[in-house]
Design an enzyme around this catalytic site. Sequence first.
Site, short mmCIF file in Angstrom:
data_model
loop_
_atom_site.label_atom_id
_atom_site.label_comp_id
_atom_site.label_asym_id
_atom_site.label_seq_id
_atom_site.Cartn_x
_atom_site.Cartn_y
_atom_site.Cartn_z
N GLU A 201 3.80 2.91 1.81
CA GLU A 201 3.78 1.50 1.37
C GLU A 201 4.60 0.58 2.27
OE1 GLU A 201 4.76 1.29 -2.80
OE2 GLU A 201 2.91 2.30 -3.40
N GLU B 241 -1.96 7.52 -4.33
CA GLU B 241 -1.21 7.16 -5.55
C GLU B 241 -2.16 6.43 -6.48
OE1 GLU B 241 2.64 5.29 -5.50
OE2 GLU B 241 3.20 6.24 -3.60
#
Length: 503
Positions: free
Chosen positions: A174, A293
């Site tokens: 991320e 995710e």
Amino acid sequence: MTKQAKLIVDKEYIISEIDSRIYGNFVEHLGRCVYEGVYEPDHPSADEHGYRSDVIELVKQLNVPIIRYPGGNFVSGYNWEDGIGPIEQRPRRLELAWRTIETNEIGTNEFVTWAKKVGAEVNMAVNLGTRGVDAARNMVEYCNHPSGSYWSDLRISHGYKDPHGIKTWCLGNEMDGPWQIGHKTAEEYGRAACEAAKAMKWVDPSIELVACGSSSSRMRTFAEWEATVLDHTYDHVDYISLHTYFGNAEDDTTNYLAKSLEMDHFIKSVAAICDYIQAKKRSKKKLMLSFDEWNVWYHSRQNDQKLAPWTVAPPQLEDVYNFEDALLVGLMLITLMKNADRVKIACMAQLINVIAPIMTSKGGGAWKQTIFYPYMHASVFGRGTALQTLVKSPKYDSKDFTDVPLLDSVAVYSEEREELTIFAVNRDMQEALLLEGDLRQFEGYRLVEHIVLAHDDLKAVNTELAPDNVKPSSDGNAELEDGKLTARLGKLSWNVIRLAKRQ
């Protein structure tokens, strides 16, 4: 009059062979996932390594093929060298991502050992937040090089003669997020990831690499981020990641259960960006996706704000999942299967205690949350070829979505085992749905079972004291005669209809 839906399943309507890694999971050094989840040496069920054997047995039921580790936000501040060597010599660190103390009792070797116990491969993430090329290539050498070099011989001295052979690696986590330690622009990350990828593959050309995509489709930089990052990394990576979490804070079930449509749109958008870069570079390589995710996450956010910082393994992100969460998880799994031509890896986040299908109590029991069941059914029965089900279903509109089909489904066919499994969710809050299926292509097949997960209370949960409050049964009413499938799918239900060739 009962609402009706129809579907056609044909062996020729092939989406793709399903890569079993789409049923992967995620273990991060966060909350009680590792400590008190994976590892609790004082627990009555602890084995010789301190791993909870009750947890191991539940993970085995899920048949998890691959587990992403060690993060997550955690990895962007992690020195992997802290987690190797004698445990008593490992440092205790301030863990900035989640504001805890990391003891480093569990590190690379211990986790690889645990993953083997549960039958899973490791999807290892490297730190591209505070670290870079050097740490990444050294870690590949430590894990995968046989011997005769500094890092491989160090692994051997730590008691691991054989290389771990980790094949899948994430290039950070991320990195588009301002919350991330070492947050970077797309240009900065793209350059860093490219150089790390080159060096890592020079150490071990057999590995596969996942570049960081956007943290969600709602990020301001979404799409531009993917295009820029892939402009730098396309020739050196094999996948780009997608992340998404959904919640029902507004308590609007009809809208909540439609959110899998957003997931589907996200997948198709990222695939389109990958194909644009492929065309731009005139490349023969088609990049695949790693949805590493995904889950429901919203129940625990208020409690997490009250936790004191700098403790070991606090109860963070401990969502207690209810029945409607299980329905959405089932819909998200169907979405992954329907996109099996591009999504080759996916990781539910996470595995134990932290937004997880498995919960534990310290010194006590381990139990299955509601979301355990659709995940287990997909992982166990969803191996084979994904077939596009042609569906005719009533539809509805919700706050954020239009034309939401009451029936969402996918079929998985195993030619080798001569089995067909239909996964189906009825989104209707009021009524059952009468399903008619044309399965004439599957001559000689019989019904094996019709599994149903349903409950009268949308907010029903499982607890340590009531672990079976929400659980599936095999009392579904599906019938198969002359290639015609009929089933009454109860309101708000997850259904697994299994068929096999007569012996």
